[in-house]
Design an enzyme around this catalytic site. Structure first.
Site, mmCIF file in Angstrom:
data_model
loop_
_atom_site.group_PDB
_atom_site.id
_atom_site.type_symbol
_atom_site.label_atom_id
_atom_site.label_comp_id
_atom_site.label_asym_id
_atom_site.label_seq_id
_atom_site.Cartn_x
_atom_site.Cartn_y
_atom_site.Cartn_z
ATOM 1 N N ARG A 117 -2.674 -12.437 3.376
ATOM 2 C CA ARG A 117 -3.983 -11.956 2.958
ATOM 3 C C ARG A 117 -4.142 -12.226 1.471
ATOM 4 O O ARG A 117 -3.220 -12.015 0.675
ATOM 5 C CB ARG A 117 -4.117 -10.457 3.202
ATOM 6 C CG ARG A 117 -4.146 -10.103 4.678
ATOM 7 C CD ARG A 117 -5.417 -9.351 5.043
ATOM 8 N NE ARG A 117 -6.614 -10.089 4.700
ATOM 9 C CZ ARG A 117 -7.766 -9.517 4.300
ATOM 10 N NH1 ARG A 117 -7.838 -8.212 4.176
ATOM 11 N NH2 ARG A 117 -8.819 -10.248 4.029
ATOM 12 N N TYR A 141 0.842 -1.199 0.000
ATOM 13 C CA TYR A 141 0.000 0.000 0.000
ATOM 14 C C TYR A 141 0.873 1.243 0.000
ATOM 15 O O TYR A 141 1.950 1.259 0.620
ATOM 16 C CB TYR A 141 -0.894 0.035 1.234
ATOM 17 C CG TYR A 141 -2.022 -0.960 1.229
ATOM 18 C CD1 TYR A 141 -3.252 -0.654 0.650
ATOM 19 C CD2 TYR A 141 -1.867 -2.214 1.821
ATOM 20 C CE1 TYR A 141 -4.291 -1.562 0.657
ATOM 21 C CE2 TYR A 141 -2.903 -3.133 1.831
ATOM 22 C CZ TYR A 141 -4.116 -2.803 1.247
ATOM 23 O OH TYR A 141 -5.146 -3.706 1.248
ATOM 24 N N TYR A 178 -0.309 -10.277 0.401
ATOM 25 C CA TYR A 178 0.798 -9.812 1.237
ATOM 26 C C TYR A 178 0.773 -10.502 2.596
ATOM 27 O O TYR A 178 -0.283 -10.915 3.079
ATOM 28 C CB TYR A 178 0.768 -8.290 1.408
ATOM 29 C CG TYR A 178 -0.525 -7.726 1.962
ATOM 30 C CD1 TYR A 178 -0.782 -7.681 3.328
ATOM 31 C CD2 TYR A 178 -1.493 -7.219 1.097
ATOM 32 C CE1 TYR A 178 -1.954 -7.151 3.823
ATOM 33 C CE2 TYR A 178 -2.666 -6.693 1.583
ATOM 34 C CZ TYR A 178 -2.895 -6.657 2.950
ATOM 35 O OH TYR A 178 -4.067 -6.131 3.445
ATOM 36 N N HIS A 235 -10.543 -2.936 -1.331
ATOM 37 C CA HIS A 235 -11.462 -2.354 -0.356
ATOM 38 C C HIS A 235 -12.486 -1.471 -1.072
ATOM 39 O O HIS A 235 -12.130 -0.692 -1.967
ATOM 40 C CB HIS A 235 -10.697 -1.510 0.659
ATOM 41 C CG HIS A 235 -9.676 -2.276 1.439
ATOM 42 N ND1 HIS A 235 -9.946 -2.852 2.655
ATOM 43 C CD2 HIS A 235 -8.379 -2.569 1.170
ATOM 44 C CE1 HIS A 235 -8.867 -3.458 3.111
ATOM 45 N NE2 HIS A 235 -7.897 -3.305 2.224
ATOM 46 N N HIS A 294 -7.143 -8.560 -2.727
ATOM 47 C CA HIS A 294 -8.442 -7.960 -2.422
ATOM 48 C C HIS A 294 -8.427 -6.466 -2.708
ATOM 49 O O HIS A 294 -7.370 -5.832 -2.783
ATOM 50 C CB HIS A 294 -8.838 -8.216 -0.964
ATOM 51 C CG HIS A 294 -7.901 -7.597 0.039
ATOM 52 N ND1 HIS A 294 -6.710 -8.186 0.408
ATOM 53 C CD2 HIS A 294 -7.984 -6.444 0.754
ATOM 54 C CE1 HIS A 294 -6.103 -7.431 1.311
ATOM 55 N NE2 HIS A 294 -6.861 -6.356 1.523
#
Length: 207
Positions: free
Chosen positions: A126, A77, A116, A131, A129
């Site tokens: 995870r 991110y 990640y 959000h 995905h």
């Protein structure tokens, strides 16, 4: 004995932003271009994510603001608190927004996010995905969820998804590979419809 009290909604809960297309920039829904430096393209597999926002009667909802944010292709991110050692992509911020059309439709062009690791219980991963945040007609009408990708083997291992008790609700969080877009645009596409209420409701995170 516990008593229940009901309070009327405040002005901030029943009023707020009136979203219209004047607040949306030309590239706000194209995450491959909206943070580009010197016409550079982000690294990764370009995809389309699209769907329809529906109410409990499966009727389309027009004029809702949908925002998305995600990791880049390396699972990183663009945020100071992300401690993942994966590299930042200088041409990808991972944020976009769109206002649903008259038929409730939305569409984003983006990069397929990478999985990640996160050290909650040792080392776990995870799944890929994205959000999603959905705003209604007031600040009190905001819902947040996550979209996963069909066929990702990490989905069944993710403790966050497995914390959802209802298996049907988990299924509604997984987007479907959509070849109808792939054929015309030469880009892999995923369909992810959002249902606000009812038996087919999308699972939303508790705030």
């Amino acid at each position: 004995k516990k008593e229940k009290f009901s309070f009327p909604s405040s002005t901030s809960e029943i009023s707020g932003p009136i979203f219209n297309r004047n607040i949306i920039g030309r590239l706000d829904n194209d995450l491959t271009l909206n943070f580009s430096k010197n016409d550079g393209l982000p690294i990764g597999h370009k995809i389309i994510v699209h769907g329809t926002l529906l109410d409990q009667y499966l009727k389309p909802i027009e004029g809702a603001l949908i925002e998305i944010w995600q990791a880049n292709a390396a699972g990183k991110y663009l945020h100071m608190n992300d401690k993942n050692i994966a590299p930042i992509d200088p041409n990808f911020a991972g944020c976009g927004r769109y206002i649903t059309s008259s038929n409730g439709a939305y569409e984003f062009i983006t990069i397929q996010p990478g999985p990640y690791p996160y050290p909650n219980r040792g080392i776990e991963w995870r799944p890929m995905h994205i959000h999603f945040s959905i705003f209604g007609k007031s600040f009190g009408q905001r819902l947040i969820t996550q979209m996963y990708f069909e066929g990702d083997p990490l989905i069944s291992l993710c403790p966050m998804i497995n914390a959802i008790p209802d298996q049907k609700s988990r299924k509604f969080l997984i987007s479907k590979l959509d070849f109808s877009k792939t054929e015309s645009d030469k880009i892999l596409a995923y369909n992810f419809d959002l249902v606000l209420r009812g038996i087919n409701q999308t699972y939303f995170e508790k705030k």
